[in-house]
Design a protein around this motif. Structure first.
Motif, PDB file in Angstrom:
ATOM      1  N   ASN A 170       6.585  12.449   1.545  1.00 35.74           N
ATOM      2  CA  ASN A 170       5.983  13.618   2.208  1.00 35.74           C
ATOM      3  C   ASN A 170       4.482  13.449   2.329  1.00 35.74           C
ATOM      4  OD1 ASN A 170       8.420  14.822   2.432  1.00 35.74           O
ATOM      5  ND2 ASN A 170       8.138  16.253   0.721  1.00 35.74           N
ATOM      6  N   VAL A 171       3.850  12.933   1.276  1.00 36.65           N
ATOM      7  CA  VAL A 171       2.389  12.806   1.292  1.00 36.65           C
ATOM      8  C   VAL A 171       1.963  11.763   2.331  1.00 36.65           C
ATOM      9  CG1 VAL A 171       0.323  12.418  -0.089  1.00 36.65           C
ATOM     10  CG2 VAL A 171       2.355  13.374  -1.170  1.00 36.65           C
ATOM     11  N   ILE A 172       2.699  10.668   2.398  1.00 36.64           N
ATOM     12  CA  ILE A 172       2.351   9.619   3.384  1.00 36.64           C
ATOM     13  C   ILE A 172       2.505  10.172   4.797  1.00 36.64           C
ATOM     14  CG2 ILE A 172       3.095   7.382   4.321  1.00 36.64           C
ATOM     15  CD1 ILE A 172       3.628   6.496   1.408  1.00 36.64           C
ATOM     16  N   ARG A 173       3.557  10.949   5.009  1.00 31.84           N
ATOM     17  CA  ARG A 173       3.762  11.561   6.332  1.00 31.84           C
ATOM     18  C   ARG A 173       2.589  12.474   6.685  1.00 31.84           C
ATOM     19  NH1 ARG A 173       9.320  13.450   5.528  1.00 31.84           N
ATOM     20  NH2 ARG A 173      10.441  11.556   6.005  1.00 31.84           N
ATOM     21  N   ILE A 181      -0.281   4.448   7.062  1.00 35.85           N
ATOM     22  CA  ILE A 181       0.254   3.956   5.787  1.00 35.85           C
ATOM     23  C   ILE A 181       1.746   3.684   5.940  1.00 35.85           C
ATOM     24  CG2 ILE A 181       0.515   4.514   3.320  1.00 35.85           C
ATOM     25  CD1 ILE A 181      -1.767   6.646   3.824  1.00 35.85           C
ATOM     26  N   ALA A 182       2.166   2.507   5.472  1.00 39.76           N
ATOM     27  CA  ALA A 182       3.581   2.137   5.598  1.00 39.76           C
ATOM     28  C   ALA A 182       4.440   3.067   4.754  1.00 39.76           C
ATOM     29  CB  ALA A 182       3.775   0.691   5.129  1.00 39.76           C
ATOM     30  N   VAL A 221       0.848  -1.198   0.000  1.00 40.97           N
ATOM     31  CA  VAL A 221       0.000   0.000   0.000  1.00 40.97           C
ATOM     32  C   VAL A 221       0.886   1.252   0.000  1.00 40.97           C
ATOM     33  CG1 VAL A 221      -1.709   1.313   1.333  1.00 40.97           C
ATOM     34  CG2 VAL A 221      -1.946  -1.174   1.092  1.00 40.97           C
ATOM     35  N   GLY A 222       1.879   1.264   0.899  1.00 35.58           N
ATOM     36  CA  GLY A 222       2.798   2.411   0.949  1.00 35.58           C
ATOM     37  C   GLY A 222       3.537   2.582  -0.367  1.00 35.58           C
ATOM     38  N   ASN A 223       3.989   1.480  -0.934  1.00 34.98           N
ATOM     39  CA  ASN A 223       4.737   1.563  -2.192  1.00 34.98           C
ATOM     40  C   ASN A 223       3.847   2.032  -3.344  1.00 34.98           C
ATOM     41  OD1 ASN A 223       7.205   0.855  -1.157  1.00 34.98           O
ATOM     42  ND2 ASN A 223       6.864  -1.340  -1.409  1.00 34.98           N
ATOM     43  N   ALA A 224       2.609   1.522  -3.368  1.00 33.77           N
ATOM     44  CA  ALA A 224       1.688   1.911  -4.447  1.00 33.77           C
ATOM     45  C   ALA A 224       1.381   3.409  -4.351  1.00 33.77           C
ATOM     46  CB  ALA A 224       0.396   1.104  -4.350  1.00 33.77           C
ATOM     47  N   PHE A 225       1.148   3.901  -3.123  1.00 33.17           N
ATOM     48  CA  PHE A 225       0.844   5.326  -2.963  1.00 33.17           C
ATOM     49  C   PHE A 225       2.055   6.175  -3.359  1.00 33.17           C
ATOM     50  CE2 PHE A 225      -2.670   4.723   0.484  1.00 33.17           C
ATOM     51  CZ  PHE A 225      -3.551   4.322  -0.513  1.00 33.17           C
TER      52      PHE A 225
END
Ligand SMILES: NC(=O)c1ccc[n+]([C@@H]2O[C@H](COP(=O)([O-])OP(=O)(O)OC[C@H]3O[C@@H](n4cnc5c(N)ncnc54)[C@H](O)[C@@H]3O)[C@@H](O)[C@H]2O)c1
Length: 427
Positions: free
Chosen positions: A233-236, A247-248, A216-220
């Motif tokens: 930055n977006v995941i953070r 999110i990982a 999931v983290g990699n796809a995002f």
């Protein structure tokens, strides 16, 4: 109680030693003479915290290793811990080692002992492969078989073996009781699965869940990059102070188990929508390796690349190169014609040389000499103290895939490692 363990690899050796330390008499068999030779010198053939110390303590006393089980010894149980890799060039699991391992107990097995399968297998393998084989071997209609999967993490196996709840199962109540009797002497709690298949699936769920979670983290992250935006930055931003998003962070995902277990799970699964979902996680995670290889080819001016962090993970520290994403990336770059230098803080230089992909270097500085780019590919804690001065190069392009090189300035990450064609941002 006396245990016979077939296979003294990561799983078999750590379990054998933990059992010996819990008071069992343990005989382990192994077909690889190098492993037996190293055990004679009280060394494991891999790095695992605390293991060599315990081998030294129990070798020749509670723990014995050889190519065959000694005849005349009264065993209470056998534990099969051999590998279940994918067949070369396919995604089909190879359970041939399990058949050979069961065959190897023939001379000391009489049908009364418990046989525990510990290797990771597709649902139904214990019932459909192991049990008929054992019945044939001993000529008895009723045998005692358990599936008790291994769930420890490499690098902390000795600690986890004595702390994690142990999933146990049995083909009948006697087998379940025998498995419980054995594992309660090693770990504080056991979880009784309702069937052999529940135990097989629970193990596969544990690993496939991790695979999908990281995917999931990699796809995002990869999707943010199509907009020219730093995915990390977006995941953070998404996670910060917001408990409903966890999110990982992006990162390479593989290793000897995660690279195969989604395939082992789906191998004999009946047609259902979850198959594509499960395998898409695996595909996303391996596509990140392609992305990193493409990026470095595009970014670095020349074709000399230093790869550091060749073991499949840095934390907990391991020397294991099997299924390593770093090795996969090295293979891709090698095929693209790059000259490679390989470095790791824990993996053994001769094993890196044996890959045949590039020269193994003892230090990061040696690896970086004359290189156009450095890829830091695992999260070993020693990276935190490294500076550009240590690399011996002020301008080498550095990909810090795990963001562990706080002291090296101007590094790229998996978030701002923009793929060719995405630098301009969203249209
Ligand atoms: N590595 C891990 O941390 C881990 C964790 C959980 C589950 N598992 C699963 O456990 C199983 C074993 O994994 P591993 O990492 O220990 O593999 P491994 O390859 O390190 O160990 C297997 C060992 O068995 C030996 N062997 C093979 N056939 C034999 C035979 N007939 N007689 C005696 N020895 C034999 C091999 O030489 C090898 O040393 C796999 O199914 C794996 O998916 C591994």
């Amino acid at each position: 109680m006396c245990l016979g363990i077939v296979g003294l690899g990561y799983v078999g050796l750590t379990l054998a030693i933990a059992a010996a330390d819990s008071g069992f008499k343990v005989y382990g068999t192994e077909i690889n003479p190098k492993i037996l030779a190293s055990l004679r010198d009280n060394h494991a053939h891999f790095h695992e915290t605390g293991l060599d110390h315990l081998i030294t303590e129990h070798n020749g006393k509670n723990f014995h290793s050889s190519g065959k089980f000694p005849k005349g010894t009264k065993f209470d149980a056998f534990i099969i811990t051999v590998g279940t890799p994918l067949m070369a060039g396919t995604h089909e699991p190879n359970f041939g080692y399990i058949r050979q391992a069961v065959q190897s107990i023939r001379e000391v097995y009489d049908g009364s002992q418990l046989v525990i399968l510990r290797s990771t297998v597709s649902a139904g393998t214990t019932r459909n492969v192991v049990i008929p084989f054992l019945r044939d071997m001993c000529g008895k209609p009723e045998v005692f078989v358990s599936m008790c999967p291994e769930r420890t993490v490499e690098g902390r196996a000795i600690e986890e073996l004595t702390h994690l709840p142990q999933i146990i199962s049995g083909n009948n109540s006697e087998a379940l009781g025998m498995a419980e009797d054995i594992f309660t002497r090693i770990t504080p709690s056991v979880l009784r699965a309702g069937s052999l298949e529940e135990a097989e699936l629970a193990k596969l769920f544990c690993n496939t869940y991790r695979d999908i979670n990281f995917a999931v983290g990699n796809a995002f992250c990869l999707s943010a990059q199509t907009f020219g935006i730093d995915g990390i930055n977006v995941i953070r931003l998404a996670n910060e102070g917001y408990s409903r998003a966890n999110i990982a962070a992006p990162g390479f995902v593989a290793g000897p188990c995660l690279e195969k277990d989604a395939y082992i799970l789906t191998h004999n699964m009946k047609e259902c929508p979850s198959r594509d979902f499960i395998l898409s996680g695996r595909n996303i995670n391996s596509s990140l390796e392609d992305a990193a290889a493409e990026w470095v080819m595009h970014k670095a001016n020349g074709k000399v690349i230093a790869l550091s962090g060749m073991a499949f993970k840095g934390k907990p520290e391991t020397s294991d190169l099997r299924g390593s994403p770093s090795v996969n990336i090295a293979r891709k770059l090698y095929a693209m014609g790059c000259e490679l230098r390989l470095h790791d803080f824990a993996a053994y230089p001769d094993e890196m040389d044996d890959l045949g992909l590039g020269r193994a270097c003892r230090t990061l500085r040696e690896a970086c000499e004359g290189a156009d780019a450095l890829m830091i590919l695992n999260n070993h804690e020693k990276y935190s103290g490294i500076t550009r001065e240590d690399l011996g190069s002020e301008d080498i392009t550095v990909l810090d895939a795990w963001q562990v090189c706080g002291k090296i300035t101007g590094t790229f990450t998996l978030g701002n490692m923009l793929l060719p064609g995405t630098e301009g941002g969203a249209e």
